[in-house]
Design a protein around this motif. Structure first.
Motif, PDB file in Angstrom:
ATOM      1  N   GLY A  52      32.769  78.899  11.531  1.00 16.16           N
ATOM      2  CA  GLY A  52      32.774  77.435  11.618  1.00 16.16           C
ATOM      3  C   GLY A  52      33.256  76.784  10.345  1.00 16.16           C
ATOM      4  O   GLY A  52      33.477  77.435   9.320  1.00 16.16           O
ATOM      5  N   THR A  53      33.399  75.485  10.427  1.00 13.33           N
ATOM      6  CA  THR A  53      33.805  74.702   9.265  1.00 13.33           C
ATOM      7  C   THR A  53      32.643  74.670   8.276  1.00 13.33           C
ATOM      8  O   THR A  53      31.496  74.975   8.644  1.00 13.33           O
ATOM      9  CB  THR A  53      34.152  73.262   9.671  1.00 13.33           C
ATOM     10  OG1 THR A  53      32.938  72.606  10.075  1.00 13.33           O
ATOM     11  CG2 THR A  53      35.197  73.212  10.782  1.00 13.33           C
ATOM     12  N   PRO A  54      32.894  74.259   7.052  1.00 13.03           N
ATOM     13  CA  PRO A  54      31.779  74.162   6.107  1.00 13.03           C
ATOM     14  C   PRO A  54      30.623  73.280   6.596  1.00 13.03           C
ATOM     15  O   PRO A  54      29.458  73.667   6.475  1.00 13.03           O
ATOM     16  CB  PRO A  54      32.441  73.589   4.843  1.00 13.03           C
ATOM     17  CG  PRO A  54      33.860  74.080   4.923  1.00 13.03           C
ATOM     18  CD  PRO A  54      34.193  74.030   6.396  1.00 13.03           C
ATOM     19  N   VAL A  55      30.935  72.125   7.164  1.00 16.07           N
ATOM     20  CA  VAL A  55      29.863  71.246   7.649  1.00 16.07           C
ATOM     21  C   VAL A  55      29.118  71.903   8.817  1.00 16.07           C
ATOM     22  O   VAL A  55      27.897  71.797   8.916  1.00 16.07           O
ATOM     23  CB  VAL A  55      30.397  69.843   8.018  1.00 16.07           C
ATOM     24  CG1 VAL A  55      29.334  69.015   8.728  1.00 16.07           C
ATOM     25  CG2 VAL A  55      30.886  69.116   6.768  1.00 16.07           C
ATOM     26  N   GLN A  56      29.819  72.612   9.670  1.00 14.92           N
ATOM     27  CA  GLN A  56      29.152  73.320  10.762  1.00 14.92           C
ATOM     28  C   GLN A  56      28.214  74.399  10.216  1.00 14.92           C
ATOM     29  O   GLN A  56      27.110  74.588  10.728  1.00 14.92           O
ATOM     30  CB  GLN A  56      30.180  73.945  11.705  1.00 14.92           C
ATOM     31  CG  GLN A  56      30.918  72.930  12.553  1.00 14.92           C
ATOM     32  CD  GLN A  56      32.093  73.540  13.313  1.00 14.92           C
ATOM     33  OE1 GLN A  56      32.643  74.579  12.939  1.00 14.92           O
ATOM     34  NE2 GLN A  56      32.490  72.859  14.387  1.00 14.92           N
ATOM     35  N   ARG A  57      28.634  75.082   9.161  1.00 19.18           N
ATOM     36  CA  ARG A  57      27.779  76.124   8.572  1.00 19.18           C
ATOM     37  C   ARG A  57      26.546  75.517   7.916  1.00 19.18           C
ATOM     38  O   ARG A  57      25.450  76.070   8.020  1.00 19.18           O
ATOM     39  CB  ARG A  57      28.593  76.963   7.588  1.00 19.18           C
ATOM     40  CG  ARG A  57      29.692  77.752   8.280  1.00 19.18           C
ATOM     41  CD  ARG A  57      30.370  78.771   7.391  1.00 19.18           C
ATOM     42  NE  ARG A  57      30.686  78.322   6.057  1.00 19.18           N
ATOM     43  CZ  ARG A  57      31.906  78.023   5.615  1.00 19.18           C
ATOM     44  NH1 ARG A  57      32.950  78.121   6.428  1.00 19.18           N
ATOM     45  NH2 ARG A  57      32.091  77.656   4.369  1.00 19.18           N
ATOM     46  N   VAL A  58      26.726  74.371   7.256  1.00 13.09           N
ATOM     47  CA  VAL A  58      25.573  73.675   6.674  1.00 13.09           C
ATOM     48  C   VAL A  58      24.628  73.225   7.790  1.00 13.09           C
ATOM     49  O   VAL A  58      23.401  73.376   7.687  1.00 13.09           O
ATOM     50  CB  VAL A  58      26.023  72.471   5.808  1.00 13.09           C
ATOM     51  CG1 VAL A  58      24.836  71.590   5.431  1.00 13.09           C
ATOM     52  CG2 VAL A  58      26.750  72.959   4.559  1.00 13.09           C
TER      53      VAL A  58
END
Length: 191
Positions: free
Chosen positions: A73-79
């Motif tokens: 996932g994207t960084p925001v999705q991982r966060v």
């Protein structure tokens, strides 16, 4: 599980439930099914066993967070995956709860894995947020280090609020609120 592992796991659970002072060698021995001789064969004493247990809890927290931070996932999705991970909100964080334990915080050896874990968590989370800024997923005005610190504080504070209310939903609300604030920095990809 061998005797040493049973002792560490028992100490981890008891430290999480009762803190350092409330965790006696006898209670560890009873929970682990190990005798006094076995305990002192593997560990010099309660502080040595507590350090092994705290270190294990800290390592597991880091390993689990790293799996989410480096996952798909994207960084925001991982966060988001990290923040929304299922947690036992009413039990609290096994590492974060130790910060309320005067005896753990007063002992430099016992305190070290707690300090190092939260420093690592803030730094690693800041790195993921910086990645999101660099990729244009989050606006450039977002301060990754300050935001990471705030997100970790929200999680730890969410545990405190949920325990005080006796309601895990309060923890979920704290995560929802943090993600809502973060969403305010997500850059629109539509043109």
């Amino acid at each position: 599980m061998d005797t040493r592992e049973r002792l560490i796991e028992s100490a981890r659970e008891l430290l999480w439930e009762f803190g350092y002072v409330g965790t006696s060698p006898k209670a560890i021995q009873q929970r682990s099914g190990a005798g006094q001789g076995s305990m002192y064969h593997h560990f010099r004493g309660k502080p040595d066993l507590a350090l092994a247990a705290i270190t294990r809890s800290a390592d597991e927290l880091r390993d689990r967070a790293e799996a989410e931070f480096s996952g798909p996932g994207t960084p925001v999705q991982r966060v988001t995956t990290y923040l929304r991970r299922e947690r036992d909100a009413l039990r609290g964080c096994p590492v974060g709860r130790l910060t309320h334990d005067r005896d753990v915080m007063a002992d430099p050896a016992l305190r070290r894995p707690v300090e190092e874990t939260f420093a690592w968590l803030r730094t690693r989370l800041a790195g993921v947020l910086a990645e999101a800024v660099a990729e244009g997923e989050l606006d450039a005005a977002l301060d990754p280090a300050a935001t990471a610190t705030a997100l970790v504080a929200v999680l730890q504070g969410g545990y405190v609020l949920a325990r005080a209310a006796g309601d895990a939903e309060v923890y979920a609300q704290s995560v929802d609120g943090a993600l809502g604030l973060l969403a305010g920095h997500v850059r629109s990809t539509s043109t």
